[in-house]
Scaffold this motif. Sequence first.
Motif, short mmCIF file in Angstrom:
data_model
loop_
_atom_site.label_atom_id
_atom_site.label_comp_id
_atom_site.label_asym_id
_atom_site.label_seq_id
_atom_site.Cartn_x
_atom_site.Cartn_y
_atom_site.Cartn_z
N ASN B 78 0.83 -1.30 0.10
CA ASN B 78 -0.14 0.11 -0.02
C ASN B 78 0.92 1.15 -0.01
N CYS B 79 0.23 2.26 -0.47
CA CYS B 79 1.09 3.54 -0.41
C CYS B 79 1.00 4.06 0.89
N LEU B 80 2.06 4.93 1.35
CA LEU B 80 2.24 5.48 2.77
C LEU B 80 1.29 6.33 3.11
N LEU B 81 0.31 7.00 2.38
CA LEU B 81 -0.65 8.13 2.66
C LEU B 81 -1.74 7.12 3.50
N VAL B 82 -2.21 5.96 2.84
CA VAL B 82 -3.36 5.44 3.72
C VAL B 82 -3.14 4.71 4.95
N GLU B 83 -1.73 4.44 5.22
CA GLU B 83 -1.36 3.91 6.51
C GLU B 83 -1.38 5.01 7.59
N GLN B 84 -1.34 6.40 7.37
CA GLN B 84 -0.98 7.36 8.24
C GLN B 84 -2.24 7.38 9.11
N PRO B 85 -2.05 7.84 10.61
CA PRO B 85 -3.09 7.96 11.55
C PRO B 85 -4.17 8.91 11.23
N ASN B 86 -5.28 8.60 11.78
CA ASN B 86 -6.60 9.53 11.45
C ASN B 86 -6.37 10.90 11.94
N GLY B 87 -5.53 11.21 12.94
CA GLY B 87 -5.37 12.66 13.24
C GLY B 87 -6.81 13.16 13.98
N ASP B 88 -7.04 14.57 13.63
CA ASP B 88 -8.48 14.80 13.78
C ASP B 88 -9.19 14.56 12.69
N PHE B 89 -10.44 15.20 12.70
CA PHE B 89 -11.26 14.92 11.67
C PHE B 89 -10.90 15.50 10.17
N ALA B 90 -10.24 16.73 10.35
CA ALA B 90 -9.99 17.44 9.00
C ALA B 90 -8.59 16.69 8.47
N ARG B 91 -7.82 15.82 9.29
CA ARG B 91 -6.67 15.24 8.64
C ARG B 91 -7.45 14.19 8.08
N THR B 92 -8.30 13.36 8.54
CA THR B 92 -8.97 12.05 7.90
C THR B 92 -9.37 12.86 6.70
N ILE B 93 -10.29 13.78 6.71
CA ILE B 93 -10.97 14.28 5.52
C ILE B 93 -9.76 14.54 4.30
N ALA B 94 -8.75 15.19 4.79
CA ALA B 94 -7.60 15.72 3.74
C ALA B 94 -7.11 14.34 3.17
N ARG B 95 -6.72 13.29 3.86
CA ARG B 95 -6.06 12.00 3.52
C ARG B 95 -7.34 11.23 2.63
N GLN B 96 -8.62 11.45 2.81
CA GLN B 96 -9.63 10.71 1.97
C GLN B 96 -9.77 11.52 0.61
N PHE B 97 -9.76 12.91 0.80
CA PHE B 97 -9.70 13.85 -0.32
C PHE B 97 -8.57 13.41 -1.32
N LEU B 98 -7.54 13.63 -0.91
CA LEU B 98 -6.39 13.20 -1.74
C LEU B 98 -6.29 11.89 -2.34
N PHE B 99 -6.63 10.78 -1.59
CA PHE B 99 -6.81 9.48 -2.05
C PHE B 99 -7.88 9.04 -2.88
N SER B 100 -8.92 9.68 -2.72
CA SER B 100 -10.29 9.21 -3.19
C SER B 100 -10.29 10.06 -4.61
N THR B 101 -9.61 11.10 -4.78
CA THR B 101 -9.60 11.91 -6.20
C THR B 101 -8.76 11.23 -6.99
N TRP B 102 -7.67 10.40 -6.28
CA TRP B 102 -6.66 9.74 -7.29
C TRP B 102 -7.10 8.38 -7.67
N GLN B 103 -8.10 7.70 -6.78
CA GLN B 103 -8.62 6.25 -7.20
C GLN B 103 -9.63 6.67 -8.19
N ALA B 104 -10.36 7.88 -8.11
CA ALA B 104 -11.52 8.09 -8.95
C ALA B 104 -11.00 8.54 -10.59
N LEU B 105 -9.46 9.08 -10.62
CA LEU B 105 -9.09 9.00 -12.00
C LEU B 105 -8.28 7.75 -12.48
N LEU B 106 -7.78 7.08 -11.47
CA LEU B 106 -7.16 5.76 -11.75
C LEU B 106 -8.15 4.59 -12.07
#
Lengths: 151, 233
Positions: B78-106
């Motif tokens: 897996n890529c390192l982004l997805v294993e990063q801790p949740n942090g606060d809600f905003a960091r979880t959203i940031a991780r999801q935003f960056l990753f899901s946008t990538w998956q949606a193109l791929l």
Amino acid sequence: MALLAHIPDPEIPVISLTDLGIIREIRDGPPPILVITPTYTGCPASIAINASIRMALDGAGLADVQIKTELSPPWTTDWISESGRQALLAYGIAPPEPRAARLARQDEAPATCPQCGSHATAEISRFGSTPCKALWRCLDCAEPFDRFKCI
Amino acid sequence: MTVALATSLGDDALILGQRLAEWCGHAPTLEVDLALANIGLDLLGQAQFFLGAAGAAEGQGRDADTLAYRRREDEFRNCLLVEQPNGDFARTIARQFLFSTWQALLFPDLAQSAAPAIAAIAQKAAKEVAYHARFAAEWVVRLGDGTSESHRRMADGLAWCWRFTDELFMDDTAKFRPEWDSHINATLTQAGLATPKPVRGITGGRHGRHTEHLGHILSALQYLQRVYPDATW
Ligand SMILES: [Zn+2]
């Protein structure tokens, strides 16, 4: 097929597996193969669906029929039958928009309130009680309701 | 080829699905709790299919469960982004935003070009990840364009995750970078957020070199099967 028309969806029991459109085809054997497709890849109901099909087949003396899951082409809510849509509405779940209509718009069309029939409705949450549903509310009668997501 | 690709896609989904499950019962509102659990569930479904395809292509009798529960940390791709801790809600959203946008193109691309076993899963999952990307983007705007505190947290979350985004565009996936940048920037502009400053990207996950967080995830995820091998319900 007639046998499967009596198997309810485990999470929305008013709709049968054939009405839901997840039964693809029956291939002649041997062994005969029943091809099904999941609604959502992570739908936890998939296991229950497989088990209930297996039980129905075995109960009808069709233990030799194998069940196979195929993903392509992916399931779409357009495969829900007209009688299935009516059953959803009567049960209190707004049926999904046709996919072509959905794709033609930027945002989802207002749903029809299953309680009072009003079109003045708004989305509360894109994700609802199961993967296939979003949470909406009626602006006229104020009741919240589930809406089948269009995919 | 099929084994490597299916393994990395499956591991991405498995690990992020596990991370999102950590929010269950802890999210800021009931609706968000349901949303994060639902996205996690979609990812778990993707993991099951992708790892199943990887095991089948490998041809050594390993199924999705064996790959999920019986591999060591350095065997995960897996890529390192997805294993990063949740942090606060905003960091979880940031991780999801960056990753899901990538998956949606791929995924729509893989649906056309990949080996049939992978293409079928990508075609199926493309519909789901488009939903995930929209959900995350809406929250980026809501938080970025919200209070000064939500704005600060959203900016912090993005800045923290940014160093792991280069890894999404290595080798075959490099071609998605321009379109991804334009999607990301459009949402950030709408949210009143600046694009994070360039940082030196951290990579290694695709080669099994992980951050210290993956081992902790696996110790929770694999515990039962390690202690009671082949246990069933
Ligand atoms: Zn109403």
